[in-house]
Design an enzyme around this catalytic site. Structure first.
Site, PDB file in Angstrom:
ATOM      1  CE  LYS A  11     -43.943  30.824  -1.456  1.00  0.00           C
ATOM      2  NZ  LYS A  11     -43.515  32.150  -0.923  1.00  0.00           N
ATOM      3  CG  PHE A  59     -39.471  40.888  -2.017  1.00  0.00           C
ATOM      4  CD1 PHE A  59     -40.243  40.009  -2.751  1.00  0.00           C
ATOM      5  CD2 PHE A  59     -40.091  41.977  -1.402  1.00  0.00           C
ATOM      6  CE1 PHE A  59     -41.616  40.189  -2.890  1.00  0.00           C
ATOM      7  CE2 PHE A  59     -41.458  42.171  -1.529  1.00  0.00           C
ATOM      8  CZ  PHE A  59     -42.223  41.273  -2.281  1.00  0.00           C
ATOM      9  NE  ARG A  87     -53.531  35.760   1.835  1.00  0.00           N
ATOM     10  CZ  ARG A  87     -52.313  35.849   1.279  1.00  0.00           C
ATOM     11  NH1 ARG A  87     -52.051  35.232   0.135  1.00  0.00           N
ATOM     12  NH2 ARG A  87     -51.365  36.546   1.867  1.00  0.00           N
ATOM     13  CB  THR A  93     -46.173  37.289   4.312  1.00  0.00           C
ATOM     14  OG1 THR A  93     -47.447  37.576   3.725  1.00  0.00           O
ATOM     15  CG2 THR A  93     -45.131  37.148   3.209  1.00  0.00           C
ATOM     16  NE  ARG A 104     -46.673  31.822   3.814  1.00  0.00           N
ATOM     17  CZ  ARG A 104     -47.239  32.768   3.084  1.00  0.00           C
ATOM     18  NH1 ARG A 104     -48.066  33.640   3.632  1.00  0.00           N
ATOM     19  NH2 ARG A 104     -46.980  32.851   1.794  1.00  0.00           N
ATOM     20  CD  GLU A 128     -51.773  33.406  -7.893  1.00  0.00           C
ATOM     21  OE1 GLU A 128     -52.061  32.569  -7.011  1.00  0.00           O
ATOM     22  OE2 GLU A 128     -51.274  34.520  -7.640  1.00  0.00           O
TER      23      GLU A 128
HETATM   24  P1  GDP Z   1     -48.038  36.266   0.354  1.00  0.00           P
HETATM   25  O1  GDP Z   1     -49.287  36.539  -0.463  1.00  0.00           O
HETATM   26  O2  GDP Z   1     -48.323  36.091   1.819  1.00  0.00           O
HETATM   27  O3  GDP Z   1     -47.192  35.145  -0.188  1.00  0.00           O
HETATM   28  O4  GDP Z   1     -47.131  37.593   0.274  1.00  0.00           O
HETATM   29  P2  GDP Z   1     -46.817  38.606  -0.926  1.00  0.00           P
HETATM   30  O5  GDP Z   1     -47.706  38.366  -2.102  1.00  0.00           O
HETATM   31  O6  GDP Z   1     -46.770  39.968  -0.323  1.00  0.00           O
HETATM   32  O7  GDP Z   1     -45.322  38.239  -1.333  1.00  0.00           O
HETATM   33  C1  GDP Z   1     -45.029  37.133  -2.146  1.00  0.00           C
HETATM   34  C2  GDP Z   1     -43.827  36.408  -1.572  1.00  0.00           C
HETATM   35  O8  GDP Z   1     -42.687  37.252  -1.657  1.00  0.00           O
HETATM   36  C3  GDP Z   1     -43.946  36.064  -0.082  1.00  0.00           C
HETATM   37  O9  GDP Z   1     -44.598  34.848   0.149  1.00  0.00           O
HETATM   38  C4  GDP Z   1     -42.505  36.008   0.349  1.00  0.00           C
HETATM   39  O10 GDP Z   1     -41.921  34.732   0.028  1.00  0.00           O
HETATM   40  C5  GDP Z   1     -41.859  37.060  -0.513  1.00  0.00           C
HETATM   41  N1  GDP Z   1     -41.767  38.332   0.194  1.00  0.00           N
HETATM   42  C6  GDP Z   1     -42.758  39.213   0.456  1.00  0.00           C
HETATM   43  N2  GDP Z   1     -42.299  40.297   1.112  1.00  0.00           N
HETATM   44  C7  GDP Z   1     -40.964  40.095   1.262  1.00  0.00           C
HETATM   45  C8  GDP Z   1     -39.919  40.873   1.851  1.00  0.00           C
HETATM   46  O11 GDP Z   1     -40.121  41.970   2.375  1.00  0.00           O
HETATM   47  N3  GDP Z   1     -38.671  40.321   1.807  1.00  0.00           N
HETATM   48  C9  GDP Z   1     -38.426  39.122   1.225  1.00  0.00           C
HETATM   49  N4  GDP Z   1     -37.161  38.649   1.225  1.00  0.00           N
HETATM   50  N5  GDP Z   1     -39.377  38.362   0.663  1.00  0.00           N
HETATM   51  C10 GDP Z   1     -40.633  38.842   0.683  1.00  0.00           C
END
Ligand code: GDP
Length: 139
Positions: A11, A59, A87, A93, A104, A128
């Site tokens: 990122k 978000f 993962r 996350t 991370r 993707e």
């Molecule tokens: P990932 O698969 O672990 O990347 O998580 P998700 O698919 O749930 O979310 C996509 C991306 O959105 C995450 O990697 C974070 O950068 C962002 N994100 C997810 N949940 C939140 C949240 O509650 N707050 C904020 N600010 N960003 C979030």
């Protein structure tokens, strides 16, 4: 596409911090084969398209603004059970909740700037990969 491919993003926070090389080395050391890789800078519209599944989330505006704020590295990875393996290497996350030894934990600053992206299923990995790479770009 098979279950042995996944998609990742280094990122904009990582690229800006200069940790791209370290992250790629960790990926190789973990036994992944890189099948495609390039540096891109998404427009806001492209980031909104990529994260469309999250468009109703609070978000979403911050996430898409961040993902279009600078260059990132998109990558296609191969390994047995690639989605889960990638993962696992990424970690949770929220970097604060990520296990020691994960990307991370080491490189993420916050929930919104968490260093790397990874597909969450084989189906989404295929979607993707084809969002960012054409057939000829995948070796
Ligand atoms: P990932 O698969 O672990 O990347 O998580 P998700 O698919 O749930 O979310 C996509 C991306 O959105 C995450 O990697 C974070 O950068 C962002 N994100 C997810 N949940 C939140 C949240 O509650 N707050 C904020 N600010 N960003 C979030």
């Amino acid at each position: 596409m098979t279950g042995n491919l996944t998609f990742g993003i280094i990122k904009p926070d990582s690229v800006k911090a200069g940790t791209t090389g370290s992250i790629i080395q960790r990926i190789i050391d973990d036994g992944f084969e890189i099948r495609a890789l390039k540096l891109i800078h998404m427009t806001l519209k492209e980031a909104q398209g990529f994260y469309a599944v999250h468009r109703e989330r609070s978000f979403f505006p911050g996430l898409t603004e961040f993902m279009s704020s600078g260059p990132c590295v998109v990558i296609t990875l191969e390994k047995t059970g690639a989605v889960r393996a990638w993962r696992n290497l990424m970690g949770a996350t929220d970097p604060a909740k990520a296990d020691q030894g994960t990307l991370r934990k080491e490189f993420g600053a916050s929930l919104s700037e968490n260093a790397v992206h990874g597909s969450d299923s084989d189906e989404n990995a295929a979607i993707e990969i084809s969002f960012f790479f054409s057939q000829i770009e995948i070796v």
